[in-house]
Design an enzyme around this catalytic site. Structure first.
Site, mmCIF file in Angstrom:
data_model
loop_
_atom_site.group_PDB
_atom_site.id
_atom_site.type_symbol
_atom_site.label_atom_id
_atom_site.label_comp_id
_atom_site.label_asym_id
_atom_site.label_seq_id
_atom_site.Cartn_x
_atom_site.Cartn_y
_atom_site.Cartn_z
ATOM 1 N NE ARG A 260 107.357 2.037 47.946
ATOM 2 C CZ ARG A 260 106.916 2.005 46.921
ATOM 3 N NH1 ARG A 260 107.957 1.844 45.910
ATOM 4 N NH2 ARG A 260 105.766 2.588 46.787
ATOM 5 C CE LYS B 177 118.377 6.616 68.624
ATOM 6 N NZ LYS B 177 118.018 7.345 69.908
ATOM 7 C CE LYS C 299 125.651 6.737 68.500
ATOM 8 N NZ LYS C 299 125.022 8.076 68.100
ATOM 9 C CD GLU D 189 117.201 5.039 72.765
ATOM 10 O OE1 GLU D 189 117.571 5.657 71.740
ATOM 11 O OE2 GLU D 189 116.687 5.673 73.524
ATOM 12 N NE ARG E 93 121.460 4.417 69.022
ATOM 13 C CZ ARG E 93 121.648 4.570 67.999
ATOM 14 N NH1 ARG E 93 121.267 3.461 67.008
ATOM 15 N NH2 ARG E 93 121.939 5.645 67.132
ATOM 16 C CG ASN F 127 118.996 9.363 75.101
ATOM 17 O OD1 ASN F 127 119.409 9.940 73.914
ATOM 18 N ND2 ASN F 127 118.399 8.264 74.636
ATOM 19 C CG HIS G 64 116.434 16.380 73.910
ATOM 20 N ND1 HIS G 64 116.295 15.273 73.361
ATOM 21 C CD2 HIS G 64 117.520 16.658 73.132
ATOM 22 C CE1 HIS G 64 117.066 14.811 72.910
ATOM 23 N NE2 HIS G 64 118.007 15.783 72.455
ATOM 24 C CG HIS H 73 122.322 18.845 70.644
ATOM 25 N ND1 HIS H 73 121.235 18.670 71.182
ATOM 26 C CD2 HIS H 73 123.109 17.861 70.509
ATOM 27 C CE1 HIS H 73 121.158 17.178 71.439
ATOM 28 N NE2 HIS H 73 122.502 16.892 71.020
#
Ligand SMILES: NC(=O)c1ccc[n+]([C@@H]2O[C@H](COP(=O)([O-])OP(=O)(O)OC[C@H]3O[C@@H](n4cnc5c(N)ncnc54)[C@H](O)[C@@H]3O)[C@@H](O)[C@H]2O)c1
Length: 384
Positions: A135, A157, A241, A251, A256, A260, A267, A281
């Protein structure tokens, strides 16, 4: 030691500390040289009583695990290591399951800690495993790729990919510490360094025009890594960042989301190329950022000169800027649109894109006109 973030305290120059000040989850990003070999003592002070299981990939483990392991053994806190195959395919359910079993076999308990030693793949995978193991156990990020040092290791993330798209399963799980040893970047293959550089340039493009101008002047030294400029680029990026994460951890406010910039295009291109060596990437993001600027110009939102500077700089450093630069078959506009619509930046069936009003002025366009985007992609998919 330089401390930045909410508070700035001056000290020795040998390492830089950037504070990520989140309520109940504050942590430091430490940036410097030779940090892996001295990590044991630092961790013993920062997280007393914890023992460490190191997750890495086979490339990074072969090059950089030994000094870290030796340092953890000195403080009697090394539980063992789990090594996954390099590459995006490790961000998958089967690898996650095997990793969790291995961490349990190593004896990781609630008070222990996972160390993610590697690029963004290891950071995302190990961070996710830590967030669900028993957990939730703590994770320390030790990023070894440029991309991971300036971006993925900071901000919590975590996640894995599914056949529906990238990073669609995951958690927010802030690290307890980020240790970015810039000396390990010397073993990073040039192509990987260059791909990570796309994320460095991103910070200039999204909110720091002087930094982008500095990169235009100094990128050769950043790539060469022979003077302090590489570290300066890592620090400026990590600070940017951290600032964004502090402003909008989950986000929610839109800040945030600016990270992107170019990512919805990128992507989709990455998914089209099968998350393979065909297109890394950062390369996908470079094409994506160029597309975002050109699209903004076509919508009358951004000066043409700024878009031209973006394309020129990426070309100078050797990053791709055209869809046609992807080896093999070209995607159709319909295919790209379908893949873009699967990106998690879609809300209520509407596609949101991060665009720019100029260099350093990114913003979220949350209601993109699909007919205009389709026409744009038709043009771009056939451009040489
Ligand atoms: N969590 C986030 O906020 C976030 C942000 C951006 C990207 N990401 C994710 O990051 C991933 C990409 O990260 P990446 O570009 O670091 O890829 P990666 O982890 O696959 O690393 C790239 C390659 O470099 C090798 N490598 C790493 N460090 C090395 C070193 N010091 N010396 C030699 N080889 C080294 C790796 O083994 C790998 O082959 C993607 O999955 C992306 O989704 C996550």
């Amino acid at each position: 030691m330089m401390r930045d973030g909410a508070a700035a305290l001056a000290g020795s120059d040998s390492e830089t500390m950037i504070e990520v000040d989140l309520p109940g989850r504050r942590y430091d990003i430490v940036i410097g040289e030779g940090l892996l070999a001295a990590a044991g003592e630092r961790l013993a002070a920062a997280l007393p009583q914890a023992r460490y299981a190191v997750v890495s990939d086979a490339n990074v483990a072969g090059l950089h695990l030994a000094p870290l392991k030796a340092s953890l053994e000195e403080t009697g806190s090394f539980l063992g290591s789990a090594v996954v195959a390099p590459g995006e395919t490790s961000k998958s359910f089967p690898v996650l399951e095997k990793l969790c079993e291995t961490l349990l076999e190593l004896g990781v308990e609630r008070g222990d800690c996972v160390i993610a030693l590697g690029g963004g793949v290891v950071g995302d995978l190990a961070g996710f495993a830590a967030s669900i193991l028993r957990r939730g156990v703590r994770v320390v990020q030790m990023p070894t790729s440029l991309l991971a040092q300036v971006d993925s290791a900071i901000g919590g993330k975590t996640g894995i990919d599914t056949k529906h798209g990238k990073n669609l399963i995951g958690t927010f799980h802030q690290p307890s510490l980020v240790v970015a040893d810039v000396s390990v970047l010397s073993t990073l293959p040039t192509r990987e360094f260059r791909a990570g550089y796309a994320e460095v340039a991103k910070y200039g493009l999204l909110g720091d025009a002087p930094f982008f101008a500095w990169l235009e002047q100094n990128w050769k030294d950043v790539f060469a890594g022979t003077d302090a400029k590489r570290r300066q680029a890592v620090e400026t990026s990590a600070r940017a960042k951290a600032k964004i994460v502090m402003a909008d951890e989950r986000e929610e406010s839109g800040t945030r989301a600016l990270l992107n910039l170019g990512h919805t295009f990128g992507h989709a291109l990455e998914a089209f190329a099968g998350y393979s060596d065909r297109l890394l990437h950062g390369e996908a993001i470079a094409i994506g950022m160029r597309l975002a600027f050109t699209y903004a110009v076509e919508q009358g939102l951004c000066p043409q000169d700024d878009a031209a500077r973006v394309a020129k700089h990426f070309t100078d450093v050797g990053l791709p800027t055209e869809i046609s630069a992807i080896p093999g078959d070209a995607p159709s506009p319909g295919e790209l649109l379908r893949l873009m619509a699967q990106d998690k930046k879609v809300r209520g069936g509407k596609l949101a894109l991060v665009l720019a009003r100029g260099i350093g002025e990114a913003f979220v366009e949350s209601d993109v006109a699909m007919d205009r985007l389709t026409a744009f992609l038709k043009e771009e998919c056939t451009r040489r």
